[in-house]
Design a protein around this motif. Sequence first.
Motif, mmCIF file in Angstrom:
data_model
loop_
_atom_site.group_PDB
_atom_site.id
_atom_site.type_symbol
_atom_site.label_atom_id
_atom_site.label_comp_id
_atom_site.label_asym_id
_atom_site.label_seq_id
_atom_site.Cartn_x
_atom_site.Cartn_y
_atom_site.Cartn_z
ATOM 1 N N TRP A 1 60.082 14.909 -5.662
ATOM 2 C CA TRP A 1 60.266 16.234 -6.249
ATOM 3 C C TRP A 1 60.171 17.285 -5.156
ATOM 4 O O TRP A 1 59.393 17.163 -4.208
ATOM 5 C CB TRP A 1 59.215 16.522 -7.311
ATOM 6 N N ILE A 2 60.948 18.329 -5.323
ATOM 7 C CA ILE A 2 61.010 19.415 -4.349
ATOM 8 C C ILE A 2 60.632 20.701 -5.075
ATOM 9 O O ILE A 2 61.086 20.954 -6.202
ATOM 10 C CB ILE A 2 62.442 19.541 -3.762
ATOM 11 N N ALA A 3 59.815 21.526 -4.402
ATOM 12 C CA ALA A 3 59.447 22.827 -4.962
ATOM 13 C C ALA A 3 59.516 23.884 -3.859
ATOM 14 O O ALA A 3 59.252 23.594 -2.688
ATOM 15 C CB ALA A 3 58.042 22.780 -5.555
ATOM 16 N N LEU A 4 59.873 25.061 -4.252
ATOM 17 C CA LEU A 4 59.939 26.200 -3.339
ATOM 18 C C LEU A 4 58.518 26.714 -3.071
ATOM 19 O O LEU A 4 57.717 26.812 -3.991
ATOM 20 C CB LEU A 4 60.762 27.295 -4.018
ATOM 21 N N THR A 5 58.218 27.032 -1.827
ATOM 22 C CA THR A 5 56.944 27.658 -1.484
ATOM 23 C C THR A 5 57.107 29.177 -1.602
ATOM 24 O O THR A 5 58.241 29.671 -1.679
ATOM 25 C CB THR A 5 56.525 27.316 -0.040
ATOM 26 N N PRO A 6 56.008 29.922 -1.583
ATOM 27 C CA PRO A 6 56.139 31.383 -1.563
ATOM 28 C C PRO A 6 56.971 31.857 -0.360
ATOM 29 O O PRO A 6 57.774 32.789 -0.480
ATOM 30 C CB PRO A 6 54.692 31.876 -1.483
ATOM 31 N N GLU A 7 56.802 31.190 0.789
ATOM 32 C CA GLU A 7 57.595 31.545 1.974
ATOM 33 C C GLU A 7 59.078 31.249 1.742
ATOM 34 O O GLU A 7 59.950 31.987 2.207
ATOM 35 C CB GLU A 7 57.098 30.779 3.204
ATOM 36 N N GLY A 8 59.357 30.166 1.019
ATOM 37 C CA GLY A 8 60.740 29.826 0.693
ATOM 38 C C GLY A 8 61.366 30.863 -0.219
ATOM 39 O O GLY A 8 62.529 31.238 -0.053
ATOM 40 N N THR A 9 60.592 31.340 -1.170
ATOM 41 C CA THR A 9 61.073 32.393 -2.061
ATOM 42 C C THR A 9 61.383 33.652 -1.267
ATOM 43 O O THR A 9 62.428 34.281 -1.460
ATOM 44 C CB THR A 9 60.025 32.690 -3.161
ATOM 45 N N GLN A 10 60.486 34.026 -0.359
ATOM 46 C CA GLN A 10 60.707 35.209 0.471
ATOM 47 C C GLN A 10 61.941 35.046 1.353
ATOM 48 O O GLN A 10 62.731 35.983 1.504
ATOM 49 C CB GLN A 10 59.475 35.490 1.340
ATOM 50 N N ALA A 11 62.103 33.858 1.949
ATOM 51 C CA ALA A 11 63.251 33.614 2.824
ATOM 52 C C ALA A 11 64.557 33.673 2.036
ATOM 53 O O ALA A 11 65.549 34.241 2.505
ATOM 54 C CB ALA A 11 63.111 32.260 3.526
ATOM 55 N N LEU A 12 64.563 33.107 0.836
ATOM 56 C CA LEU A 12 65.761 33.158 0.002
ATOM 57 C C LEU A 12 66.059 34.596 -0.413
ATOM 58 O O LEU A 12 67.212 35.036 -0.362
ATOM 59 C CB LEU A 12 65.600 32.265 -1.229
ATOM 60 N N ASP A 13 65.042 35.349 -0.789
ATOM 61 C CA ASP A 13 65.241 36.755 -1.155
ATOM 62 C C ASP A 13 65.827 37.548 0.017
ATOM 63 O O ASP A 13 66.736 38.364 -0.168
ATOM 64 C CB ASP A 13 63.934 37.388 -1.616
ATOM 65 N N ALA A 14 65.312 37.315 1.219
ATOM 66 C CA ALA A 14 65.819 38.014 2.413
ATOM 67 C C ALA A 14 67.276 37.641 2.676
ATOM 68 O O ALA A 14 68.096 38.499 3.030
ATOM 69 C CB ALA A 14 64.959 37.685 3.625
ATOM 70 N N GLU A 15 67.606 36.380 2.494
ATOM 71 C CA GLU A 15 68.988 35.929 2.700
ATOM 72 C C GLU A 15 69.923 36.592 1.693
ATOM 73 O O GLU A 15 71.012 37.062 2.048
ATOM 74 C CB GLU A 15 69.060 34.404 2.555
ATOM 75 N N LEU A 16 69.493 36.651 0.447
ATOM 76 C CA LEU A 16 70.317 37.286 -0.585
ATOM 77 C C LEU A 16 70.495 38.779 -0.312
ATOM 78 O O LEU A 16 71.579 39.326 -0.518
ATOM 79 C CB LEU A 16 69.708 37.046 -1.970
ATOM 80 N N ARG A 17 69.433 39.448 0.173
ATOM 81 C CA ARG A 17 69.566 40.865 0.536
ATOM 82 C C ARG A 17 70.588 41.039 1.654
ATOM 83 O O ARG A 17 71.416 41.953 1.619
ATOM 84 C CB ARG A 17 68.210 41.444 0.970
ATOM 85 N N ALA A 18 70.541 40.166 2.651
ATOM 86 C CA ALA A 18 71.487 40.254 3.767
ATOM 87 C C ALA A 18 72.918 40.018 3.278
ATOM 88 O O ALA A 18 73.847 40.715 3.700
ATOM 89 C CB ALA A 18 71.126 39.241 4.857
ATOM 90 N N LEU A 19 73.102 39.060 2.394
ATOM 91 C CA LEU A 19 74.448 38.788 1.864
ATOM 92 C C LEU A 19 74.954 39.961 1.027
ATOM 93 O O LEU A 19 76.123 40.337 1.119
ATOM 94 C CB LEU A 19 74.447 37.494 1.051
#
Length: 124
Positions: A87-105
Motif C-alpha cells: 500500500w502507498i500513502a502520501l506523506t504531508p511533504e508529498g501533499t505539499q510537493a504536489l500542491d506546489a507542482e499544481l500551483r506551478a502548472l
Amino acid sequence: MSVEDSSTARDDHEEPHPTQALDDTVHQRVRLGILTVAREADRIEFGFLKKQLAVTDGNLSRHLKVLEESGLITVEKGYAGRRPRTWIALTPEGTQALDAELRALRALVRRLEAPRPAPEHPGT
C-alpha cells in the motif's frame, strides 16, 4: 515577438518563469500520476496503481522507491488474507510537493493564456 525580443518583453516581470517552480522528482509523468492517485485516497494498493498508470511492476517499483526516498510517500507491505500486498500513502511533504507542482502548472497555463501584447513593429 522573436526569441531575441522575449527577454526585454519580460524584464518588467521580475518573477521567474513558471517552469522554474516545477520539481523534477514530482513532475515526471509516472511519479506525478502516483502522487495524484494517492491524493484521492488514504492509501492505495500497488495493483490498483499499476492498472491506473498502465506501467509494469518494475517500472512502478522504481518510481515508488524514488518518491519514498524523497519522503513524499510511505510504502507499507502486508497481507490481505494470504496474499501479499503493498500500500502507498502520501506523506504531508508529498501533499505539499504536489500542491506546489499544481500551483506551478496553473501559473504556466495562466501565462500562456494571458493576452499577448501587440507587436511593436507590425509585419515583423
